[in-house]
Design an enzyme around this catalytic site. Structure first.
Site, short mmCIF file in Angstrom:
data_model
loop_
_atom_site.label_atom_id
_atom_site.label_comp_id
_atom_site.label_asym_id
_atom_site.label_seq_id
_atom_site.Cartn_x
_atom_site.Cartn_y
_atom_site.Cartn_z
N ASP A 272 6.94 1.36 -1.62
CA ASP A 272 7.10 0.96 -0.21
C ASP A 272 6.93 2.21 0.63
O ASP A 272 6.68 3.30 0.10
CB ASP A 272 8.48 0.30 0.02
CG ASP A 272 8.48 -0.66 1.21
OD1 ASP A 272 8.18 -0.22 2.34
OD2 ASP A 272 8.77 -1.85 1.02
N GLY B 174 4.84 5.46 -0.26
CA GLY B 174 3.42 5.60 0.09
C GLY B 174 2.99 4.58 1.12
O GLY B 174 3.83 3.87 1.69
N ASP B 175 1.70 4.52 1.31
CA ASP B 175 1.11 3.61 2.29
C ASP B 175 0.05 2.82 1.55
O ASP B 175 -0.89 3.41 1.00
CB ASP B 175 0.48 4.47 3.40
CG ASP B 175 -0.34 3.66 4.39
OD1 ASP B 175 -0.48 2.43 4.21
OD2 ASP B 175 -0.86 4.26 5.36
N PHE B 176 0.21 1.50 1.51
CA PHE B 176 -0.75 0.74 0.68
C PHE B 176 -2.15 0.68 1.27
O PHE B 176 -3.06 0.17 0.65
CB PHE B 176 -0.24 -0.63 0.23
CG PHE B 176 0.48 -1.50 1.23
CD1 PHE B 176 -0.04 -1.75 2.48
CD2 PHE B 176 1.68 -2.11 0.86
CE1 PHE B 176 0.62 -2.59 3.36
CE2 PHE B 176 2.37 -2.94 1.75
CZ PHE B 176 1.84 -3.18 3.00
N HIS C 224 1.43 -11.94 4.41
CA HIS C 224 1.60 -12.63 5.71
C HIS C 224 1.83 -11.65 6.86
O HIS C 224 1.78 -12.05 8.02
CB HIS C 224 2.69 -13.71 5.63
CG HIS C 224 4.11 -13.22 5.71
ND1 HIS C 224 5.16 -14.08 5.92
CD2 HIS C 224 4.65 -11.98 5.61
CE1 HIS C 224 6.29 -13.38 5.95
NE2 HIS C 224 6.01 -12.11 5.75
#
Ligand code: SAH
Length: 342
Positions: free
Chosen positions: A205, A231-233, A251
């Site tokens: 996350d 992290g950053d997806f 969503h």
């Protein structure tokens, strides 16, 4: 307004209950935020006692408590003594079935202010966070650890129930590593790991959320089985795993970004990897559904959307995943199971 338990006198009364729904949201949030709920956790107490303990004026607090009675959260045992109802118990911190985080998150400015501009969101098809909060929703949450924690607690409230179902529905024991992507504080992952002692978990996350997850996992005795990855997806590497959980992630995003997330998962995963998507699915027969309301929340707050099964199938197929099954959940969510195309 009539108490929810009483039959409504007229269509006008019923209509009033709908249009004043936002009052209830604030009453619930305020009962929690002012710590009234925790004051009543030990049993009935006179209003003036609670007021004294919280440094409030009894005459004003009494009005909130009466509102809490009408909202179904409290009962008044005259004179001026209040107790939590069984529903009101769910406003307590950390009890089974707690919905405290949701009461806080839905009543704080992060949701409240963008919803106040729903018309503009509908007109433009864009969220209203820049205009109302000065930044996007995730940036707004993560600039304040209290807000990060409140929202994570809210997500955990929902994941707690569906996590039990997910862990029972699928045998994860043959899957060595299960990664929860955007897994918040690991409530969902925790259920899977507790039910399948042979699995290891990876919780991915944003760094601010991962920081707040450690204590929760330690409290569950799971810290040594979970790798925490901040992290950053959209930017950094998503960890490799045999199975991925993706709950209430797709969503949050329009198709272009949802596609990027699924594509990255696909590209980093071993062949045969499994993907479990948990979402509210929009019925394709036009019937009323909570998913349609949540869809408006996504529009106004984050710019995402809810999808039909066909929309999920298309999104998955375009990114290298085959939708293999769908199971309903008691929570109203659906569990979509997909497998990586070879
Ligand atoms: N899966 C959890 C949380 C859903 S809320 C549950 O259902 O309980 C969406 C999550 O996505 C939040 O925890 C948020 O921090 C995370 N998120 C948002 N943007 C992200 C990004 N760019 N990279 C990684 N995680 C992100």
């Amino acid at each position: 307004m009539a108490p929810p338990s009483e039959p409504l006198a007229s269509p006008t009364a019923q209509f009033m209950q709908y249009v004043t729904g936002y009052w209830i949201t604030q009453i619930l949030g305020t009962l929690v935020r002012l710590e009234v709920v925790e004051q009543l956790a030990g049993g009935p107490r006179p209003c003036d006692d609670v007021a004294r303990a919280l440094g409030l004026e009894g005459q004003h607090l009494y009005r909130l408590l009466r509102g809490g009675v009408t909202a179904g959260m409290l009962v008044e045992a005259p004179p001026r003594t209040f107790a939590l109802t069984p529903l009101g118990e769910a406003l307590r911190r950390g009890v089974p079935g707690s919905m405290r985080g949701m009461a806080l998150a839905m009543s704080n400015p992060g949701h409240w202010l963008p919803w106040g501009q729903l018309g503009e969101a509908v007109r433009t098809g864009r969220p209203r966070t820049q205009e109302t909060l000065g930044m996007d929703f995730w940036g707004w949450l993560n600039r304040d650890p209290v807000l990060t924690e409140e929202f994570a607690e809210a997500m955990g409230n929902i994941s707690d129930e569906v996590g039990v179902e997910l862990a029972a529905l699928h045998d994860f024991s043959s899957l060595a590593r299960v990664a929860d992507i955007g897994g918040s504080q690991g409530v969902l992952l925790g259920h899977v790991l507790k039910a399948h002692p042979g699995c290891r978990g990876i919780l991915f996350d944003q760094p601010a959320v991962i920081t707040s997850a450690r204590a929760r996992l330690e409290a569950q005795g799971l810290a040594d089985r979970v790798e925490l990855v901040g992290g950053d997806f959209f930017a950094s590497g998503i960890p490799e795993a045999e199975a991925y959980l993706l709950k209430f992630i797709l969503h949050d995003w329009p198709d272009a970004q949802a596609t990027r997330i699924l594509q990255r998962l696909h590209d980093g995963s071993p062949s045969g990897a499994r993907l479990f998507v948990l979402e509210q699915v929009i019925p394709d027969d036009g019937s009323p559904s909570f998913a349609s309301l949540l869809d408006l929340n996504m529009l106004a707050v984050v710019g995402g959307k809810e999808r039909t099964v066909d929309e999920f199938r298309t999104l998955l197929a375009a990114t290298g995943w085959t939708l293999e099954g769908i199971s309903p959940s008691r929570t109203g969510m659906s569990l979509l199971e997909a497998r990586r195309k070879l």
